[in-house]
Design an enzyme around this catalytic site. Sequence first.
Site, PDB file in Angstrom:
ATOM      1  N   VAL A  23       0.696  -1.211  -0.026  1.00 53.19           N
ATOM      2  CA  VAL A  23       0.051  -0.018  -0.180  1.00 53.19           C
ATOM      3  C   VAL A  23       0.918   1.449   0.115  1.00 53.19           C
ATOM      4  CG1 VAL A  23      -1.675   1.310   1.264  1.00 53.19           C
ATOM      5  CG2 VAL A  23      -2.130  -1.061   1.173  1.00 53.19           C
ATOM      6  N   GLU A  68      -9.687   6.194   4.877  1.00 54.03           N
ATOM      7  CA  GLU A  68     -10.578   5.630   3.788  1.00 54.03           C
ATOM      8  C   GLU A  68      -9.986   4.412   3.166  1.00 54.03           C
ATOM      9  OE1 GLU A  68     -13.545   5.242   2.189  1.00 54.03           O
ATOM     10  OE2 GLU A  68     -13.531   7.372   1.995  1.00 54.03           O
ATOM     11  N   GLY A  88     -10.630  -1.166   0.131  1.00 57.21           N
ATOM     12  CA  GLY A  88      -9.726  -0.764  -0.563  1.00 57.21           C
ATOM     13  C   GLY A  88      -9.919   0.486  -1.283  1.00 57.21           C
ATOM     14  N   GLY A 112      -0.852 -15.428  -5.063  1.00 63.69           N
ATOM     15  CA  GLY A 112      -0.523 -14.220  -4.408  1.00 63.69           C
ATOM     16  C   GLY A 112      -1.811 -13.612  -4.235  1.00 63.69           C
ATOM     17  N   ASP A 123     -10.681 -10.104   9.187  1.00 64.91           N
ATOM     18  CA  ASP A 123     -10.500  -8.889   8.411  1.00 64.91           C
ATOM     19  C   ASP A 123     -11.912  -8.153   8.136  1.00 64.91           C
ATOM     20  OD1 ASP A 123      -8.766  -7.399   6.363  1.00 64.91           O
ATOM     21  OD2 ASP A 123     -10.614  -8.179   5.099  1.00 64.91           O
ATOM     22  N   LYS A 125     -13.368  -4.435   9.484  1.00 74.17           N
ATOM     23  CA  LYS A 125     -13.865  -3.484   8.338  1.00 74.17           C
ATOM     24  C   LYS A 125     -15.598  -3.162   8.627  1.00 74.17           C
ATOM     25  CE  LYS A 125     -10.729  -4.861   4.702  1.00 74.17           C
ATOM     26  NZ  LYS A 125     -10.529  -5.919   3.673  1.00 74.17           N
TER      27      LYS A 125
END
Length: 430
Positions: free
Chosen positions: A17, A132, A137, A190, A204, A208
Site C-alpha cells: 500500500v 478511507e 480498498g 498471491g 478482516d 471493516k
Amino acid sequence: MMSRDEVRVGIIGFGVVGCGVYRVLAGNGEAITQRVGMPVRVARVADIDWEREREVDVPAKLRTADAAEVYAAEDIDIVVETVGGIEPALGFVLGAIEHGKSVVTSNKELMAKRGAEILGAAAARGVDVEFEGAVGGTIPIIRALKESLEANEIQEVTGILNGTTNYILTRMAEEGSSFDQVLADAQRLGYAEADPTDDVEGIDAKYKIAILAAIAFGRRVNVDEIHNEGISRIAPTDIDYATEMGYAIKLLATARRDGDELDVRVHPALVPIDHPLAQVGGVFNAVWVVGDACDQVMLYGRGAGALPTGSAVAGDVLDCARNIIAGTRGRVPCTCEGAAAIKPIDEVAARTYVRMRVKDRPGVLGSIATILGQEGVSIESVVQRGSMDELAEIVWIMHEGEERNLRSALGAIGQLGIVDEVCSVIRVVE
Ligand code: HSE
C-alpha cells in the site's frame, strides 16, 4: 500563518500500500498540484527493510529506517501510516498527532480497535485523521457515509469486504472445486496470504464492518462483540444447492439498527441471485447501504492492491492537504456518541439453510421435524437428495427465527442417534 508553497508527506511502512500511495502521488503529481493549488510531495519514506525488491525506486535521500524521522520531523505535514497491525503503528500514529501532523492510515485493525482513542487525540490536537483505505480498498465508502449520505438515517450497511474470500467463493462456484483446492491455488497466485486465517475466518471483514457500523450508526463498536464465521466449512455441494435454489453464497459483513441495539456480524450467507451483492465476483468488494432518504446505494470496486488502495489513501492525503492549506484542520471529527450495544448472535433472527446427512430409514424425517417444532423452529421447505451407504442428504430451509432455537434443536437432534453429520448451517438473506 507562515506562507507555504508545498505540502510535505511522509510515509511510514513501504509495503504494497505504501508503494501504491507513492506511485499515485508521484505519478499524478502535475494534476494534483493543479487541483490542490500547490504540490503535495512525498518528502520522506520510512521502512525497516530497504533491501526488499519493490516496484518503485525511492531516491536514497528520502529513505530512512527510523519512523520518528517521519512522524516527529518538523518538515513533514502529513504522515501516512501503512504499517498495519496495532504496534508499532499505534505509536507512530499517536506520535504524529502529538507533533501536530495530520494522519492518513489504511490500517483497519488499528482503526477498528483503537479508533476512538486515535480520533480523540486528533480532536484534542486539532489535526485530521483519515482512513478511507482501511475499508473496501479503493471504494470511497467512508467518505460516502461521513459526508454524501450523512443526512440519512442509515438502516443497513452490508458489504462484501474481503476480496480473498470472495475470490475463493467465486472460483468454487465456477469450477466446483473445494475450499482447500482453491485456497492453495489462491496462495500460489498471491491472492491469499501464507497464513490466511484473518481473511478466511472473517476477522478482516469484522474489523471493516466495525469501522463502517461506527460511522453509519454513530456508536463505538467493540470488535470482540462481533460474531464472525468464515468460509472454510462451505462445501461445493452447498454452492450447488444454493445455485439450484437461486442463490449465491457470499461472505457478508452486515450492520443494522435493531431497536436500541446494533446487529453487527460477519458470516457466509445465501444471497438471492438477483441481489446486486450476488453479482460481485472475484477479488472485488462492494458495499450496500440502505438509508431513509437515499434508499439503496451500492459502491463497488477493488478491495485491495497497491494502486486501488493507494488511490483511497492518496485521496485522503489530498483532503488533509487542502485542510492544511485552508487552515481548517479537524473538520470531520469522530461522530460517535458512546458505545453500541451489540445484539448477541443467539438473539438474531435469521432464515437458515441446513444440510445434514441422516440415516435413511422410516420415521427419521418425522423425528427431526418433531424436535424442530418443539424448539420453535419453523420449516419452510425440505428436500431429500439421494441415498448413499444408507445415508440420505437432507436440505432444510427454516423460516426466520432466533438462532438460539435452531442451535438448541440441532443439539437435541444430534442426541437422536439418527444424524450422521450436520454438514452446514448458513443464513439466508431475503
Ligand atoms: N486481505 C484483504 C482482502 C485486503 O482479502 O480483501 C486488505 O484489506
